[in-house]
Design a protein around this motif. Structure first.
Motif, PDB file in Angstrom:
ATOM      1  N   LYS A  94       0.826  -1.214   0.000  1.00  0.00           N
ATOM      2  CA  LYS A  94       0.000   0.000   0.000  1.00  0.00           C
ATOM      3  C   LYS A  94       0.861   1.265   0.000  1.00  0.00           C
ATOM      4  O   LYS A  94       1.734   1.430   0.844  1.00  0.00           O
ATOM      5  N   PRO A  95       0.594   2.171  -0.947  1.00  0.00           N
ATOM      6  CA  PRO A  95       1.273   3.468  -0.917  1.00  0.00           C
ATOM      7  C   PRO A  95       0.578   4.413   0.058  1.00  0.00           C
ATOM      8  O   PRO A  95      -0.554   4.171   0.488  1.00  0.00           O
ATOM      9  N   ALA A  96       1.229   5.494   0.407  1.00  0.00           N
ATOM     10  CA  ALA A  96       0.616   6.514   1.247  1.00  0.00           C
ATOM     11  C   ALA A  96      -0.437   7.264   0.450  1.00  0.00           C
ATOM     12  O   ALA A  96      -0.366   7.365  -0.777  1.00  0.00           O
ATOM     13  N   GLY A  97      -1.435   7.786   1.146  1.00  0.00           N
ATOM     14  CA  GLY A  97      -2.417   8.668   0.522  1.00  0.00           C
ATOM     15  C   GLY A  97      -3.739   8.034   0.187  1.00  0.00           C
ATOM     16  O   GLY A  97      -4.751   8.725   0.120  1.00  0.00           O
ATOM     17  N   VAL A  98      -3.768   6.719  -0.075  1.00  0.00           N
ATOM     18  CA  VAL A  98      -5.017   6.065  -0.455  1.00  0.00           C
ATOM     19  C   VAL A  98      -5.662   5.435   0.777  1.00  0.00           C
ATOM     20  O   VAL A  98      -4.994   5.085   1.746  1.00  0.00           O
ATOM     21  N   VAL A  99      -6.989   5.302   0.725  1.00  0.00           N
ATOM     22  CA  VAL A  99      -7.730   4.801   1.878  1.00  0.00           C
ATOM     23  C   VAL A  99      -8.163   3.360   1.659  1.00  0.00           C
ATOM     24  O   VAL A  99      -8.346   2.907   0.535  1.00  0.00           O
ATOM     25  N   VAL A 100      -8.338   2.651   2.783  1.00  0.00           N
ATOM     26  CA  VAL A 100      -8.862   1.289   2.741  1.00  0.00           C
ATOM     27  C   VAL A 100     -10.372   1.389   2.941  1.00  0.00           C
ATOM     28  O   VAL A 100     -10.908   1.176   4.022  1.00  0.00           O
ATOM     29  N   ALA A 101     -11.038   1.775   1.872  1.00  0.00           N
ATOM     30  CA  ALA A 101     -12.486   1.980   1.894  1.00  0.00           C
ATOM     31  C   ALA A 101     -13.011   1.866   0.474  1.00  0.00           C
ATOM     32  O   ALA A 101     -12.239   1.897  -0.488  1.00  0.00           O
ATOM     33  N   GLY A 102     -14.335   1.732   0.359  1.00  0.00           N
ATOM     34  CA  GLY A 102     -14.926   1.590  -0.962  1.00  0.00           C
ATOM     35  C   GLY A 102     -14.882   2.865  -1.783  1.00  0.00           C
ATOM     36  O   GLY A 102     -14.786   2.821  -3.008  1.00  0.00           O
ATOM     37  N   THR A 103     -14.946   4.012  -1.099  1.00  0.00           N
ATOM     38  CA  THR A 103     -14.888   5.309  -1.777  1.00  0.00           C
ATOM     39  C   THR A 103     -13.983   6.240  -0.989  1.00  0.00           C
ATOM     40  O   THR A 103     -13.750   6.033   0.206  1.00  0.00           O
ATOM     41  N   ASP A 104     -13.487   7.256  -1.652  1.00  0.00           N
ATOM     42  CA  ASP A 104     -12.623   8.234  -0.998  1.00  0.00           C
ATOM     43  C   ASP A 104     -13.226   9.621  -1.140  1.00  0.00           C
ATOM     44  O   ASP A 104     -13.252  10.177  -2.238  1.00  0.00           O
ATOM     45  N   PRO A 105     -13.719  10.213  -0.040  1.00  0.00           N
ATOM     46  CA  PRO A 105     -14.320  11.547  -0.121  1.00  0.00           C
ATOM     47  C   PRO A 105     -13.342  12.628  -0.567  1.00  0.00           C
ATOM     48  O   PRO A 105     -13.758  13.679  -1.054  1.00  0.00           O
ATOM     49  N   GLU A 106     -12.052  12.372  -0.412  1.00  0.00           N
ATOM     50  CA  GLU A 106     -11.045  13.352  -0.829  1.00  0.00           C
ATOM     51  C   GLU A 106     -10.565  13.118  -2.254  1.00  0.00           C
ATOM     52  O   GLU A 106      -9.700  13.835  -2.757  1.00  0.00           O
ATOM     53  N   SER A 107     -11.096  12.081  -2.906  1.00  0.00           N
ATOM     54  CA  SER A 107     -10.813  11.789  -4.320  1.00  0.00           C
ATOM     55  C   SER A 107      -9.340  11.511  -4.621  1.00  0.00           C
ATOM     56  O   SER A 107      -8.890  11.695  -5.752  1.00  0.00           O
ATOM     57  N   VAL A 108      -8.605  11.063  -3.616  1.00  0.00           N
ATOM     58  CA  VAL A 108      -7.221  10.664  -3.847  1.00  0.00           C
ATOM     59  C   VAL A 108      -7.175   9.249  -4.413  1.00  0.00           C
ATOM     60  O   VAL A 108      -6.368   8.939  -5.284  1.00  0.00           O
ATOM     61  N   GLY A 109      -8.067   8.395  -3.915  1.00  0.00           N
ATOM     62  CA  GLY A 109      -8.134   7.032  -4.405  1.00  0.00           C
ATOM     63  C   GLY A 109      -8.229   6.020  -3.282  1.00  0.00           C
ATOM     64  O   GLY A 109      -7.935   6.310  -2.123  1.00  0.00           O
ATOM     65  N   THR A 110      -8.666   4.812  -3.615  1.00  0.00           N
ATOM     66  CA  THR A 110      -8.797   3.742  -2.640  1.00  0.00           C
ATOM     67  C   THR A 110      -7.807   2.623  -2.981  1.00  0.00           C
ATOM     68  O   THR A 110      -7.345   2.508  -4.121  1.00  0.00           O
ATOM     69  N   VAL A 111      -7.528   1.777  -1.995  1.00  0.00           N
ATOM     70  CA  VAL A 111      -6.624   0.653  -2.253  1.00  0.00           C
ATOM     71  C   VAL A 111      -7.246  -0.331  -3.238  1.00  0.00           C
ATOM     72  O   VAL A 111      -6.530  -1.000  -3.991  1.00  0.00           O
ATOM     73  N   PHE A 112      -8.579  -0.413  -3.245  1.00  0.00           N
ATOM     74  CA  PHE A 112      -9.245  -1.328  -4.173  1.00  0.00           C
ATOM     75  C   PHE A 112      -9.035  -0.872  -5.612  1.00  0.00           C
ATOM     76  O   PHE A 112      -8.805  -1.685  -6.511  1.00  0.00           O
ATOM     77  N   GLU A 113      -9.102   0.423  -5.836  1.00  0.00           N
ATOM     78  CA  GLU A 113      -8.837   0.960  -7.176  1.00  0.00           C
ATOM     79  C   GLU A 113      -7.389   0.721  -7.572  1.00  0.00           C
ATOM     80  O   GLU A 113      -7.112   0.313  -8.711  1.00  0.00           O
TER      81      GLU A 113
END
Length: 267
Positions: A94-113
């Motif tokens: 996992k890189p920094a900045g992305v969330v472990v969630a289905g969607t990212d409210p900050e639009s940076v990206g998710t780990v699933f994407e």
């Protein structure tokens, strides 16, 4: 008057199940079973089912939560699809900045994407579940599986699966601070289990936990006076991260059974 509790849809579907189920047969709800078997991800499966494209046992099924057991014939768009699901576990850096969630409210990206961007075509149609979580700014080993039993095993407080972290902290922790971490601390949500703790450098600490509370590493280190600046997870069980940032690999059967301690036959 007591408030009436709404029955979950999956439970309603299970109660409507008719017909015998063979002893030992695994029963699941339809959309999830399609995702586990790699026919199509769960969201796509739910739409296909509602659109009338899926038949179970020769009948069109429009309920995504309808129970389906192993051995029944399932067709999608008229084609028989195997519901045999291989047990898969993936390691992802996992890189920094992305969330472990289905969607990212900050639009940076998710780990699933990020994971789907690098997976080959034969793995794109599986539904992937993260085994635990890492904070947005935390890097390192994150495991994914197509089987929720592995998620339950890996995240259950009863499993005591060790997770190893390396933290860059503010200030040099003393031996007394490390001893407090080893003995266990009392946080606002109760006492922690004893942790493995050792100094790797002037402001770098290795911490091994056998539980996984919210922000636990950061809270424990802050409690001994050394707030975390960066955090990286190196290992889960005896499975050690060994792929570059943003890449993945499949775990071997022995890594799943011995490294993570997961036994599919007894779960």
């Amino acid at each position: 008057m007591a408030r009436k509790t709404k029955t979950p849809r999956w439970l309603e579907a299970a109660r409507r199940r008719t017909g015998p189920v063979s002893p030992g047969a695994r029963t699941d709800w339809l959309a999830r079973a399609l995702g586990r078997a790699g026919v199509m991800p769960r969201a796509e499966a739910e739409k296909a089912i509602r659109d009338g494209r899926v038949e179970v046992g020769g009948r069109v099924e429009r309920e995504p939560f309808a129970p389906v057991h192993s051995g029944v014939e399932v067709r999608v768009d008229g084609q028989v699809r195997s519901m045999e699901a291989p047990l898969l576990v993936l390691m992802f850096h996992k890189p920094a900045g992305v969330v472990v969630a289905g969607t990212d409210p900050e639009s940076v990206g998710t780990v699933f994407e990020r994971l789907r961007e690098v997976l080959p075509a034969e793995l794109q149609c599986f539904e992937w579940y993260a085994i635990g979580r890492l904070d947005r700014d935390t890097t390192g080993l994150l495991l994914f599986t197509n089987d929720e039993r592995v998620v339950q095993h890996g995240t259950s407080p009863d499993t005591h699966l060790p997770k190893r972290y390396v933290a860059d902290v503010a200030g040099r922790p003393s031996e007394e601070a490390l001893a407090r971490l080893r003995e266990g601390l009392v946080l606002d949500d109760g006492p922690t289990r004893p942790a493995g703790a050792r100094l790797l450098g002037p402001e770098r600490v290795e911490l091994v936990l056998t539980e996984g509370r919210h922000h636990q590493v950061k809270r424990m280190l802050a409690a001994v006076g050394h707030p975390v600046r960066t955090l990286h997870r190196e290992a889960v069980g005896t499975v050690v991260l060994d792929v570059p940032v943003g890449t993945w690999r499949k775990l071997s059967e022995s890594e799943v059974s011995e490294g993570l301690g997961f036994n599919s036959t007894s779960t």
